[in-house]
Scaffold this motif. Structure first.
Motif, PDB file in Angstrom:
ATOM      1  N   MET A  11       0.866  -1.177   0.000  1.00 57.26           N
ATOM      2  CA  MET A  11       0.000   0.000   0.000  1.00 57.26           C
ATOM      3  C   MET A  11       0.906   1.232   0.000  1.00 57.26           C
ATOM      4  O   MET A  11       1.536   1.528   1.011  1.00 57.26           O
ATOM      5  CB  MET A  11      -0.860  -0.052   1.277  1.00 57.26           C
ATOM      6  CG  MET A  11      -2.137   0.696   1.218  1.00 57.26           C
ATOM      7  SD  MET A  11      -3.103   0.400   2.699  1.00 57.26           S
ATOM      8  CE  MET A  11      -4.500   1.424   2.338  1.00 57.26           C
ATOM      9  N   ARG A  12       1.000   1.916  -1.133  1.00 61.01           N
ATOM     10  CA  ARG A  12       1.947   3.019  -1.256  1.00 61.01           C
ATOM     11  C   ARG A  12       1.266   4.344  -0.917  1.00 61.01           C
ATOM     12  O   ARG A  12       0.163   4.627  -1.402  1.00 61.01           O
ATOM     13  CB  ARG A  12       2.503   3.054  -2.667  1.00 61.01           C
ATOM     14  CG  ARG A  12       3.673   3.993  -2.825  1.00 61.01           C
ATOM     15  CD  ARG A  12       4.524   3.621  -4.017  1.00 61.01           C
ATOM     16  NE  ARG A  12       5.660   4.532  -4.137  1.00 61.01           N
ATOM     17  CZ  ARG A  12       6.768   4.435  -3.436  1.00 61.01           C
ATOM     18  NH1 ARG A  12       6.907   3.475  -2.545  1.00 61.01           N
ATOM     19  NH2 ARG A  12       7.760   5.292  -3.594  1.00 61.01           N
ATOM     20  N   ILE A  13       1.927   5.130  -0.085  1.00 58.50           N
ATOM     21  CA  ILE A  13       1.369   6.419   0.331  1.00 58.50           C
ATOM     22  C   ILE A  13       1.873   7.489  -0.642  1.00 58.50           C
ATOM     23  O   ILE A  13       3.082   7.619  -0.858  1.00 58.50           O
ATOM     24  CB  ILE A  13       1.787   6.746   1.776  1.00 58.50           C
ATOM     25  CG1 ILE A  13       1.283   5.634   2.710  1.00 58.50           C
ATOM     26  CG2 ILE A  13       1.243   8.097   2.206  1.00 58.50           C
ATOM     27  CD1 ILE A  13       1.907   5.649   4.065  1.00 58.50           C
ATOM     28  N   ARG A  14       0.933   8.245  -1.198  1.00 58.62           N
ATOM     29  CA  ARG A  14       1.290   9.244  -2.214  1.00 58.62           C
ATOM     30  C   ARG A  14       0.694  10.593  -1.838  1.00 58.62           C
ATOM     31  O   ARG A  14      -0.288  10.660  -1.096  1.00 58.62           O
ATOM     32  CB  ARG A  14       0.719   8.844  -3.577  1.00 58.62           C
ATOM     33  CG  ARG A  14       1.275   7.565  -4.135  1.00 58.62           C
ATOM     34  CD  ARG A  14       0.534   7.170  -5.386  1.00 58.62           C
ATOM     35  NE  ARG A  14       0.905   5.834  -5.827  1.00 58.62           N
ATOM     36  CZ  ARG A  14       1.987   5.531  -6.530  1.00 58.62           C
ATOM     37  NH1 ARG A  14       2.819   6.476  -6.893  1.00 58.62           N
ATOM     38  NH2 ARG A  14       2.249   4.286  -6.879  1.00 58.62           N
ATOM     39  N   ALA A  15       1.293  11.636  -2.414  1.00 62.27           N
ATOM     40  CA  ALA A  15       0.731  12.985  -2.231  1.00 62.27           C
ATOM     41  C   ALA A  15      -0.538  13.107  -3.061  1.00 62.27           C
ATOM     42  O   ALA A  15      -0.618  12.573  -4.168  1.00 62.27           O
ATOM     43  CB  ALA A  15       1.753  14.020  -2.678  1.00 62.27           C
ATOM     44  N   THR A  16      -1.526  13.798  -2.505  1.00 54.69           N
ATOM     45  CA  THR A  16      -2.788  13.946  -3.230  1.00 54.69           C
ATOM     46  C   THR A  16      -2.731  15.158  -4.162  1.00 54.69           C
ATOM     47  O   THR A  16      -1.800  15.977  -4.085  1.00 54.69           O
ATOM     48  CB  THR A  16      -3.954  14.137  -2.250  1.00 54.69           C
ATOM     49  OG1 THR A  16      -3.707  15.331  -1.511  1.00 54.69           O
ATOM     50  CG2 THR A  16      -4.095  12.952  -1.310  1.00 54.69           C
ATOM     51  N   ALA A  17      -3.749  15.266  -4.995  1.00 57.57           N
ATOM     52  CA  ALA A  17      -3.855  16.430  -5.889  1.00 57.57           C
ATOM     53  C   ALA A  17      -3.976  17.713  -5.075  1.00 57.57           C
ATOM     54  O   ALA A  17      -3.497  18.781  -5.497  1.00 57.57           O
ATOM     55  CB  ALA A  17      -5.067  16.257  -6.797  1.00 57.57           C
ATOM     56  N   ALA A  18      -4.579  17.609  -3.880  1.00 53.65           N
ATOM     57  CA  ALA A  18      -4.749  18.796  -3.035  1.00 53.65           C
ATOM     58  C   ALA A  18      -3.399  19.342  -2.582  1.00 53.65           C
ATOM     59  O   ALA A  18      -3.183  20.562  -2.564  1.00 53.65           O
ATOM     60  CB  ALA A  18      -5.615  18.445  -1.828  1.00 53.65           C
TER      61      ALA A  18
END
Lengths: 189, 474
Positions: free
Chosen positions: B1-8
């Motif tokens: 489960m990779r944690i990524r930066a959101t569009a926000a």
């Protein structure tokens, strides 16, 4: 070919209606707040700014605001902020500082509202604890934005004789922003 | 489960940079004020940034579950409460970092399917990931309140209610973890769930209907006197009678020894024949969409439940191979085997094939023939079993709405309802002929369906046995 396009359009439309039918009450409330804040920001910008392009900016930003309510997760919200920012750049000179502060608080609500509504599926209701947390975050974010705006307002009110200003000050701030931005972008990759 | 930066977050970074740069170069404080929400958001995001970018995959529990029809299943999607530490370049998961997702929101969404009802509706729920020390979701752990969906530190619970019996593979739920600022997000599918729904085995509201038990043990009373539990008579003592059978009240009243005479307890063979060559859907559109196969399966479950309770030997014979055959057996284990077999039944479309006739049946065996009674081969097999000396009861599993005059009178331009109405009329003629040769036919409409037929069979025990009719349907 035409039939395929019509079929695709029908499917998209049906999917949209289905999403609309199944949207949870929490998402409706969240997006209603986002929409209200965005439209209020547009209306107040129209009142407080002074440019010949105001009617065009008003319509464009309102359309973008509605689109951001529908699609908060994509690139659409940036169009709302971009339109309002450009509007203030062109017509916001010589305004009282409390006016952009109010707009900043409204933009804060729109921004965090879009971010939080995009964090879950539209048909998922929130548990009581999650609901409380979401509204507390929106309130807290708007409050901190108001506090920071008051701080900037206070700093700008300090007489020039007490605070050094000029080219060196501007260059230092620019370097700070660029380094901070580069650091931020490198972590988001 | 990779944690990524959101569009926000990306939006915040670009807007903050843009506003601040323009504000500085143009010397405009108002633009600096407009940059504040984005600067605050960026600061918040990086203050709460996760230490690593990889977390454990969510798991749905239980991964395999077996329930009875009508029951619901709580499925808990466990959200990882911590993340695995990663190297700076994002590779090689290392030690377990003590960075819980406390305060994050977890959204769980199961794919929607018409075969299941869910609570909450649409199978999705967003909850706050609680810290181990705090209360979960709405304050109560899922295992304490299984009747409603709730969130726990272990995961989010969605209640699933299958609408029909059968075997299901519930597709993995999509799990999304999001940080409090909406800046970081991890999305991953959870694991597959295998769900077996056994058909509801209702208790028949009927007697046993066994006129001539053919076994030597069991709960059916026979007409023969001997060791048993049902009182037949009180008679004078004869040499050889057991002393425990002495009826002391009658003895003291009459002055001579009297004993209780009982009827022997017997069991019998029950053969359930299922005709699965056809699966006729109903013509209704409401919630009750039971097909002929549904009715057959429910009837078999109820009959098996009834007669395993009497201690009878129950066997199952499928004229096709949707369900399969089961050799005769007794007891709760046999009941479990019957339900397992039924829940694995193939519900897919099939081509008409030749039926597989019953190879052997003992005379006196009670045969329940569950069929929509539409195929000539099935009806022929029914008559053959009757002629072999079995006590045959035909259980009609054609849905009530199929070919009914109400459904055929609808405004639908399709000729199908009318055709079904005609087919039902043809079938009625065949059913009357079955009854004329001594095969009772009863439609399956629930647990009370067989009451009249079984009662009539029991009453026929004392009547002289006759063989009515000699004609054949063919």
């Amino acid at each position: 070919m035409t039939l395929t396009i019509v079929e695709r359009f029908s499917e998209t439309l049906a999917d949209g209606f289905e999403r609309l039918r199944t949207v949870s009450a929490d998402q409706v409330a969240l997006r209603a707040v986002v929409g209200a804040a965005a439209l209020t920001a547009c209306a107040l910008s129209d009142v407080w700014t002074n440019t010949l392009l105001s009617p065009a900016f008003l319509w464009v930003s309102m359309v973008c605001a509605v689109a951001a309510v529908v699609l908060p997760s994509g690139p659409v919200p940036i169009l709302v902020f971009g339109a309002i920012g450009l509007w203030w750049w062109l017509g916001g000179a010589n305004v009282a500082l409390w006016e952009p502060s109010v707009i900043a608080v409204l933009l804060a609500v729109v921004h965090i509202g879009c971010a939080l509504s995009a964090s879950g599926p539209t048909h998922a209701p929130l548990t009581r604890s999650a609901r409380i947390a979401v509204w507390r975050r929106i309130g807290g974010f708007a409050g901190i934005t108001a506090g920071a705006a008051a701080l900037v307002w206070a700093v700008s009110a300090i007489p020039d004789s007490l605070v050094p200003r000029g080219l060196a000050w501007t260059a230092a701030a620019l370097v700070l922003v660029l380094v901070g931005g580069w650091a931020a972008l490198s972590r988001t990759r | 489960m990779r944690i990524r930066a959101t569009a926000a977050l990306i939006r915040s970074v670009f807007l903050a940079l843009g506003f601040v740069v323009i504000a500085i170069f143009s010397g405009r404080v108002d633009l600096a004020l407009l940059s504040i929400p984005f600067l605050v958001h960026v600061a918040w995001a990086f203050l709460r940034a996760p230490a690593a970018r990889e977390s454990q995959r969510p798991v749905t529990r239980p991964q395999s579950v077996r329930v009875r029809e009508g029951n619901s299943v709580p499925l808990t999607v466990s959200v990882p409460t911590s993340i695995d530490a990663m190297d700076e370049d994002g590779e090689a998961p290392g030690d377990h970092a003590d960075v819980p997702f406390s305060g994050w929101t977890s959204s769980v969404a199961f794919p929607r399917t018409v075969e299941m009802h869910t609570r909450p509706s649409y199978g999705a729920l967003t909850d706050l990931v609680a810290t181990p020390s705090t209360a979960s979701g709405d304050g109560v752990a899922a295992d304490e309140r299984p009747s409603r969906a709730s969130g726990t530190q272990d995961g989010v619970t969605i209640i699933v209610e299958p609408t029909r019996w059968g075997r299901y593979s519930i597709e993995p739920a999509t799990v999304a973890l999001s940080d409090p600022s909406g800046s970081w997000r991890a999305t991953a599918p959870s694991t597959l769930v295998s769900l077996t729904v056994q058909p509801a085995a209702t208790i028949l509201q009927a007697s046993s209907g066994v006129a001539h038990p053919i076994g030597v043990t069991g709960l059916h009373t026979s007409v023969a006197r001997g060791e048993g539990s049902a009182l037949a008579d009180v008679r004078e003592f004869r040499p050889g009678d057991r002393l425990t059978r002495i009826n002391w009240r009658v003895t003291s009243r009459t002055g001579s020894l009297h004993v209780n005479s009982t009827l022997t307890d017997r069991d019998t063979d029950i053969l359930i024949v299922v005709d699965t060559t056809l699966d006729v859907p109903p013509e209704t559109t409401g919630d009750d969409r039971a097909t002929s196969l549904d009715l057959t399966v429910r009837a078999v479950a109820a009959i098996a439940q009834q007669y395993t309770g009497f201690g009878d030997r129950i066997g199952l014979h499928d004229l096709d191979n949707r369900i399969g055959n089961l050799p005769a057996g007794t007891g709760p284990r046999q009941m479990r085997l019957v339900l397992d077999l039924l829940s694995r039944a193939d519900r897919g479309p099939r081509r008409p094939t030749r039926i597989r006739p019953v190879t052997r049946v003992r005379p006196g065996t009670l045969v329940f023939f569950c069929s929509p009674l539409l195929g000539e081969q099935a009806v022929g097999e029914l008559i053959r079993l009757h002629r072999l000396g079995a006590e045959v009861i035909a259980v009609d599993t054609l849905p009530e709405s199929v070919g009914s005059l109400v459904s055929s009178a609808s405004d639908d331009a399709s000729p199908l309802p009318e055709a079904w109405a005609m087919r039902r009329l043809q079938r009625e003629f065949a059913l009357r002929r079955l009854e004329s040769i001594g095969i009772p036919v009863t439609p399956w409409r629930g647990p009370a369906s067989l009451a009249a037929v079984l009662l009539a069979l029991e009453h026929a025990r004392s009547a002289p046995r006759t063989r009515g009719g000699s004609g054949s349907l063919r």
